[in-house]
Motif scaffolding. Structure first.
Motif, PDB file in Angstrom:
ATOM      1  N   PHE B 156       0.834  -1.215   0.000  1.00  0.00           N
ATOM      2  CA  PHE B 156       0.000   0.000   0.000  1.00  0.00           C
ATOM      3  C   PHE B 156       0.867   1.263   0.000  1.00  0.00           C
ATOM      4  N   VAL B 157       1.885   1.274   0.854  1.00  0.00           N
ATOM      5  CA  VAL B 157       2.747   2.468   0.937  1.00  0.00           C
ATOM      6  C   VAL B 157       3.395   2.754  -0.412  1.00  0.00           C
ATOM      7  N   LEU B 158       3.946   1.712  -1.032  1.00  0.00           N
ATOM      8  CA  LEU B 158       4.662   1.939  -2.296  1.00  0.00           C
ATOM      9  C   LEU B 158       3.697   2.266  -3.441  1.00  0.00           C
ATOM     10  N   ARG B 159       2.575   1.559  -3.491  1.00  0.00           N
ATOM     11  CA  ARG B 159       1.641   1.740  -4.616  1.00  0.00           C
ATOM     12  C   ARG B 159       0.792   2.990  -4.449  1.00  0.00           C
ATOM     13  N   ASP B 160       0.146   3.142  -3.304  1.00  0.00           N
ATOM     14  CA  ASP B 160      -0.840   4.215  -3.151  1.00  0.00           C
ATOM     15  C   ASP B 160      -0.274   5.487  -2.532  1.00  0.00           C
ATOM     16  N   LEU B 161       0.725   5.367  -1.686  1.00  0.00           N
ATOM     17  CA  LEU B 161       1.247   6.585  -1.056  1.00  0.00           C
ATOM     18  C   LEU B 161       2.435   7.141  -1.838  1.00  0.00           C
ATOM     19  N   GLU B 162       3.326   6.262  -2.270  1.00  0.00           N
ATOM     20  CA  GLU B 162       4.446   6.734  -3.103  1.00  0.00           C
ATOM     21  C   GLU B 162       4.058   6.791  -4.577  1.00  0.00           C
ATOM     22  N   GLU B 163       2.916   6.263  -4.903  1.00  0.00           N
ATOM     23  CA  GLU B 163       2.351   6.313  -6.260  1.00  0.00           C
ATOM     24  C   GLU B 163       3.253   5.673  -7.320  1.00  0.00           C
ATOM     25  N   MET B 164       3.879   4.560  -6.931  1.00  0.00           N
ATOM     26  CA  MET B 164       4.652   3.785  -7.903  1.00  0.00           C
ATOM     27  C   MET B 164       3.701   2.902  -8.704  1.00  0.00           C
ATOM     28  N   SER B 165       4.159   2.466  -9.892  1.00  0.00           N
ATOM     29  CA  SER B 165       3.315   1.564 -10.681  1.00  0.00           C
ATOM     30  C   SER B 165       3.294   0.181 -10.018  1.00  0.00           C
ATOM     31  N   THR B 166       2.251  -0.593 -10.328  1.00  0.00           N
ATOM     32  CA  THR B 166       2.160  -1.948  -9.784  1.00  0.00           C
ATOM     33  C   THR B 166       3.382  -2.769 -10.189  1.00  0.00           C
ATOM     34  N   THR B 167       3.839  -2.593 -11.422  1.00  0.00           N
ATOM     35  CA  THR B 167       5.008  -3.337 -11.913  1.00  0.00           C
ATOM     36  C   THR B 167       6.254  -2.993 -11.093  1.00  0.00           C
ATOM     37  N   ASP B 168       6.459  -1.704 -10.830  1.00  0.00           N
ATOM     38  CA  ASP B 168       7.627  -1.295 -10.041  1.00  0.00           C
ATOM     39  C   ASP B 168       7.541  -1.817  -8.606  1.00  0.00           C
ATOM     40  N   VAL B 169       6.334  -1.762  -8.028  1.00  0.00           N
ATOM     41  CA  VAL B 169       6.176  -2.268  -6.652  1.00  0.00           C
ATOM     42  C   VAL B 169       6.487  -3.765  -6.620  1.00  0.00           C
ATOM     43  N   ALA B 170       6.021  -4.475  -7.644  1.00  0.00           N
ATOM     44  CA  ALA B 170       6.290  -5.912  -7.715  1.00  0.00           C
ATOM     45  C   ALA B 170       7.799  -6.169  -7.759  1.00  0.00           C
ATOM     46  N   GLN B 171       8.512  -5.357  -8.513  1.00  0.00           N
ATOM     47  CA  GLN B 171       9.980  -5.505  -8.581  1.00  0.00           C
ATOM     48  C   GLN B 171      10.629  -5.210  -7.233  1.00  0.00           C
ATOM     49  N   VAL B 172      10.172  -4.159  -6.591  1.00  0.00           N
ATOM     50  CA  VAL B 172      10.765  -3.782  -5.293  1.00  0.00           C
ATOM     51  C   VAL B 172      10.533  -4.884  -4.260  1.00  0.00           C
ATOM     52  N   LEU B 173       9.309  -5.422  -4.249  1.00  0.00           N
ATOM     53  CA  LEU B 173       8.957  -6.404  -3.213  1.00  0.00           C
ATOM     54  C   LEU B 173       9.294  -7.842  -3.626  1.00  0.00           C
ATOM     55  N   GLY B 174       9.634  -8.047  -4.891  1.00  0.00           N
ATOM     56  CA  GLY B 174       9.984  -9.393  -5.343  1.00  0.00           C
ATOM     57  C   GLY B 174       8.796 -10.339  -5.386  1.00  0.00           C
ATOM     58  N   VAL B 175       7.616  -9.796  -5.754  1.00  0.00           N
ATOM     59  CA  VAL B 175       6.410 -10.636  -5.888  1.00  0.00           C
ATOM     60  C   VAL B 175       5.764 -10.338  -7.246  1.00  0.00           C
ATOM     61  N   GLU B 176       4.747 -11.132  -7.586  1.00  0.00           N
ATOM     62  CA  GLU B 176       4.039 -10.936  -8.848  1.00  0.00           C
ATOM     63  C   GLU B 176       3.144  -9.683  -8.772  1.00  0.00           C
ATOM     64  N   PRO B 177       2.917  -9.011  -9.918  1.00  0.00           N
ATOM     65  CA  PRO B 177       2.004  -7.859  -9.922  1.00  0.00           C
ATOM     66  C   PRO B 177       0.608  -8.194  -9.369  1.00  0.00           C
ATOM     67  N   ALA B 178       0.115  -9.407  -9.666  1.00  0.00           N
ATOM     68  CA  ALA B 178      -1.215  -9.787  -9.159  1.00  0.00           C
ATOM     69  C   ALA B 178      -1.226  -9.814  -7.629  1.00  0.00           C
ATOM     70  N   THR B 179      -0.116 -10.225  -7.048  1.00  0.00           N
ATOM     71  CA  THR B 179      -0.006 -10.250  -5.583  1.00  0.00           C
ATOM     72  C   THR B 179      -0.022  -8.825  -5.027  1.00  0.00           C
ATOM     73  N   VAL B 180       0.666  -7.930  -5.716  1.00  0.00           N
ATOM     74  CA  VAL B 180       0.656  -6.524  -5.287  1.00  0.00           C
ATOM     75  C   VAL B 180      -0.767  -5.984  -5.310  1.00  0.00           C
ATOM     76  N   ARG B 181      -1.486  -6.249  -6.421  1.00  0.00           N
ATOM     77  CA  ARG B 181      -2.857  -5.725  -6.544  1.00  0.00           C
ATOM     78  C   ARG B 181      -3.746  -6.250  -5.416  1.00  0.00           C
ATOM     79  N   GLN B 182      -3.595  -7.547  -5.117  1.00  0.00           N
ATOM     80  CA  GLN B 182      -4.418  -8.135  -4.061  1.00  0.00           C
ATOM     81  C   GLN B 182      -4.088  -7.532  -2.683  1.00  0.00           C
TER      82      GLN B 182
END
Lengths: 65, 203
Positions: B156-182
């Protein structure tokens, strides 16, 4: 979740959009879901205090000297 | 004679290459570009007390690891990964939070599939910034984010507060984009519930 994320196929999205627009409760729920990040983003937007910034710069100068 | 490239106009990737080669001005420009963002994300992922340490550790790691930056991701994503890991290191040292059920924060439906709550109750989270004063909201917002399960908080912090793309958040966290969205979706539901609670209205 896909609707709230805005990633549904256009036709499915349009059908849900029409329902939400006609339903006061759904409209209220979707509004609150979408507004929550904005409220929290604004409330947690801190500035970097000058003393912490200066400590960082001093630390990095020592690191490179 | 060496050609001088204006530092402030250079891309992050150019600056990173110059800093890795020992150009102090390029490294200082990287710090100037990112120190505020790193401090902000550190506060959001940890606390204002821990954020100065996270800030310092992040730039220490950036300095040490610049020579190994290969441009496989954008520089900003690479730096956010370092900052996020520095924040998680600090957080791991703290007591783990008990898991909290999401059920209490899910929207409720009646037997006809309609929202069980009234519109005024459903929308209250979206009016939290009108209903409570600014300082109280700042404190409650920090507490609400800290209350999230860690994996939801990070996404949430990376996607919604830092406003990074889902793809970038997935790279930062080392998970799939679908996992980030969920995770972001669940975090929004929880936070919407927390905001409703803090203004004193039933969901």
């Amino acid at each position: 979740m896909e609707y709230l994320e805005g990633v549904l196929p256009p036709e499915t999205n349009a059908a849900l959009e029409a329902h939400v627009a006609a339903c006061e409760r759904c409209t209220a729920f979707v509004a609150s879901y979408r507004e929550t990040p904005r409220i929290l983003r604004t409330a947690t937007a801190v500035e970097l205090p000058a003393d912490i910034q200066e400590s960082l710069h001093a630390f990095l100068r020592r690191l490179r000297s | 004679m060496t050609t001088v490239v204006p530092t402030a106009d250079s891309s992050d990737e150019t600056l990173a290459a110059r800093a890795a080669a020992g150009d102090d001005r390029a490294f200082e420009e990287i710090v100037a570009r990112y120190e505020r963002r790193v401090f902000r994300v550190a506060c959001r992922l940890t606390s204002e007390t821990d954020a100065p340490d996270v800030l310092q550790n992040t730039f220490l790691q950036v300095y040490r690891n610049l020579p190994s930056f290969r441009g496989e991701s954008r520089f900003a994503t690479w730096l956010y990964r370092i900052a996020t890991n520095a924040a998680l290191m600090v957080r791991r040292a703290r007591t783990r939070k008990p898991a909290e059920s999401l059920d209490a924060f899910m929207p409720r439906f009646d037997e006809h599939g309609m929202h069980a709550d009234l519109p005024a109750q459903l929308q209250v989270a979206s009016r939290a910034d009108e209903l409570i004063d600014r300082q109280a909201l700042v404190e409650k917002a920090r507490a609400a984010i800290a209350r999230l399960p860690d994996v939801y908080r990070d996404a949430f912090v990376l996607r919604d507060l830092e406003e990074m793309s889902t793809t970038d958040v997935a790279q930062v966290l080392g998970v799939e984009p679908a996992t980030v969205r969920q995770r972001v979706h669940r975090a929004r539901l929880l936070l919407r519930g927390y905001l409703s609670d803090l203004v004193g209205v039933k969901r």
